[in-house]
Design a protein around this motif. Structure first.
Motif, PDB file in Angstrom:
ATOM      1  N   THR A 213      60.745  11.231 104.182  1.00 39.67           N
ATOM      2  CA  THR A 213      60.252  11.954 103.011  1.00 39.67           C
ATOM      3  C   THR A 213      60.712  11.220 101.753  1.00 39.67           C
ATOM      4  N   ARG A 215      61.097  11.730  97.848  1.00 36.16           N
ATOM      5  CA  ARG A 215      61.137  12.809  96.857  1.00 36.16           C
ATOM      6  C   ARG A 215      61.343  12.227  95.458  1.00 36.16           C
ATOM      7  N   GLN A 217      61.814  13.405  91.537  1.00 37.61           N
ATOM      8  CA  GLN A 217      62.125  14.622  90.799  1.00 37.61           C
ATOM      9  C   GLN A 217      62.654  14.312  89.401  1.00 37.61           C
ATOM     10  N   THR A 224      59.340  18.491  90.893  1.00 38.76           N
ATOM     11  CA  THR A 224      59.573  17.678  92.090  1.00 38.76           C
ATOM     12  C   THR A 224      58.252  17.455  92.814  1.00 38.76           C
ATOM     13  N   GLU A 226      56.714  15.314  96.455  1.00 39.55           N
ATOM     14  CA  GLU A 226      57.159  14.679  97.693  1.00 39.55           C
ATOM     15  C   GLU A 226      55.990  14.031  98.427  1.00 39.55           C
ATOM     16  N   HIS A 228      55.251  12.425 102.534  1.00 45.71           N
ATOM     17  CA  HIS A 228      55.798  12.413 103.888  1.00 45.71           C
ATOM     18  C   HIS A 228      55.044  11.377 104.732  1.00 45.71           C
TER      19      HIS A 228
END
Length: 445
Positions: A213, A215, A217, A224, A226, A228
């Motif tokens: 993942t 991320r 932010q 935030t 994300e 995957h």
């Protein structure tokens, strides 16, 4: 006795002075503003709150909204019951005060279509009464995360990238257990529009299943995003057998398709934000109506762009489903072929055992080594075919699951398309109504 009397008069004198000061100060209005920084996203409308306390009519008062770091410093200026256009050009036609709220001492400023350059310290001032307050506006911008994958020999490179952030964000990589891992490299660059582009890379070289993942932010605006990505151990398989190579190619295609589907799904999560302005039409000025008409046109253009993106996504999903159906047919054919090969291997094994029993004892010793080698080769070939059959069935199962997910995604996109078309028609009606109102207002003026 005289001394006691003097002391009493002195106390009374101080009490009178204190009462006069309290009465004088009690009638003085103060300015009430926010104690925490205000946060707005680019493109949004925001209210910068500013209130006279105790409340009083501020219609005839001079109201100055300014930023000391700008030249000219005025963001909005109202003087002599009129709003002047001596403000900074960065805020042209983007600021306004509510006449009804001014009657109640509310001199809050409405700032439309927030830009990155709007971030800073704002000052609200009423010079006649010396009331003043300040506040900070924090402007933010976010964007979705794009995941990329590439393979060189036994190494896999995972890269995530996101454009259009403000302020500068941070990027973190997490494994399947949610634990943070160290990135190979992370780069951040600021564009000419003031927005940041950030990218980060992770490299792995072990032959096993990976789930990562990425991320991105920004804590100061509490945002935030994300991305995957999942890679199975089959991605690393390398065999010389043609049947194995076919399976590897199919697995790679499936992984790329899954990655594409995830990217489309992520972008599809960006929902439509429709702003409804409910204002009293009898008190609208012609300029405000023209601005409202312009907003309707821009909103209609945004919905048209979103409809186009939805149609492109829907087309891509349909194409993906077709390719997955072709992959499923290919895998079925491969499974039938492998079943045939396994059946042939078993038949040859039975014949070899039968001939071994029928061979005379003298010949049996002479041909023992040759038949033993043949039997061993048959056993190895059977094991290879059975292993390929298992992998093929596993890939067929994964293909079926992806087809189901893509079919559900297709249904969601079709529903989203219907909603977008509905809102677009509504905006077109609002645009026609606004044009008619502008014409009527112009005739009255």
């Amino acid at each position: 006795m005289s001394s006691m009397k003097d002391k009493l008069l002195l106390v009374l004198y101080h009490d009178v002075i204190l009462l006069l000061l309290t009465w004088h100060c009690g009638g003085q209005s103060q300015m009430i503003g926010p104690t925490q920084p205000l946060i707005a996203m680019t493109g949004d409308d925001i209210i910068l709150p500013c209130q006279l306390e105790p409340a009083r009519d501020a219609v005839d008062l001079t109201v100055e909204w300014s930023r000391r770091d700008l030249k000219p410093r005025f963001v909005h200026l109202k003087r002599d019951d009129a709003e002047h256009m001596t403000q900074n050009s960065l805020y042209s036609k983007r600021t306004s005060l509510s006449f009804n709220k001014l009657k109640c001492g509310d001199i809050s400023l409405k700032l439309s279509k927030v830009q990155v350059s709007d971030a800073g310290m704002y000052n609200c001032l009423v010079p006649e009464i010396g009331a003043e307050t300040g506040m900070e506006l924090v402007v933010g911008s976010v964007s979705s995360v794009v995941m990329e994958i590439s393979k060189v020999t036994n190494e896999i490179f995972f890269k995530c990238k996101s454009n259009g952030w403000y302020p500068e964000p941070q990027v973190f990589w997490l494994n399947s257990q949610g634990n943070q891992i160290t990135a190979e490299s992370t780069n951040s660059a600021k564009g000419s529009d003031g927005l940041y582009t950030i990218s980060s890379t992770v490299t792995v070289n072990k032959r096993q299943t990976y789930s990562f993942t990425c991320r991105v932010q920004q804590k100061s605006i509490n945002q935030t995003e994300e991305g995957h990505i999942h890679v199975s151990a089959d991605f690393f398989l390398i065999q010389c057998n043609p049947a194995v190579q076919i399976t590897i190619n199919v697995a790679v295609c499936l992984i790329l398709i899954v990655t594409t589907v995830l990217l489309i799904w992520k972008r599809g999560q960006k929902k439509t934000k429709i702003r409804i302005h409910d204002e009293d039409e009898n008190e609208l000025h012609q300029t405000e109506m023209e601005e409202k008409l312009q907003r309707e046109c821009e909103e209609k253009k945004r919905l048209e762009d979103e409809l186009q993106n939805n149609e492109e996504d829907l087309k891509h999903v349909r194409q993906t489903i077709e390719k997955l159906m072709e992959q499923r047919t290919c895998l079925k054919n491969q499974r039938e072929k492998l079943n045939t090969l396994i059946q042939e291997d078993k038949t040859e094994m039975k014949e070899a055992v039968k001939k071994e029993k029928e061979t005379p004892l003298l010949d049996k010793e002479k041909k023992m080594n040759r038949r033993g080698d043949k039997k061993t080769n048959l056993e190895k070939r059977t094991e290879v075919h059975e292993e390929l059959l298992k992998m093929t069935e596993k890939l067929m199962e994964e293909t079926e699951n992806i087809i189901i997910q893509m079919t559900e995604r297709k249904g969601k996109l079709e529903k989203d398309k219907e909603q977008i078309i509905k809102h677009l028609r509504e905006k077109q009606r609002n645009e026609r109504d606004s044009e008619e109102t502008v014409r009527e207002t112009s005739e009255k003026i």
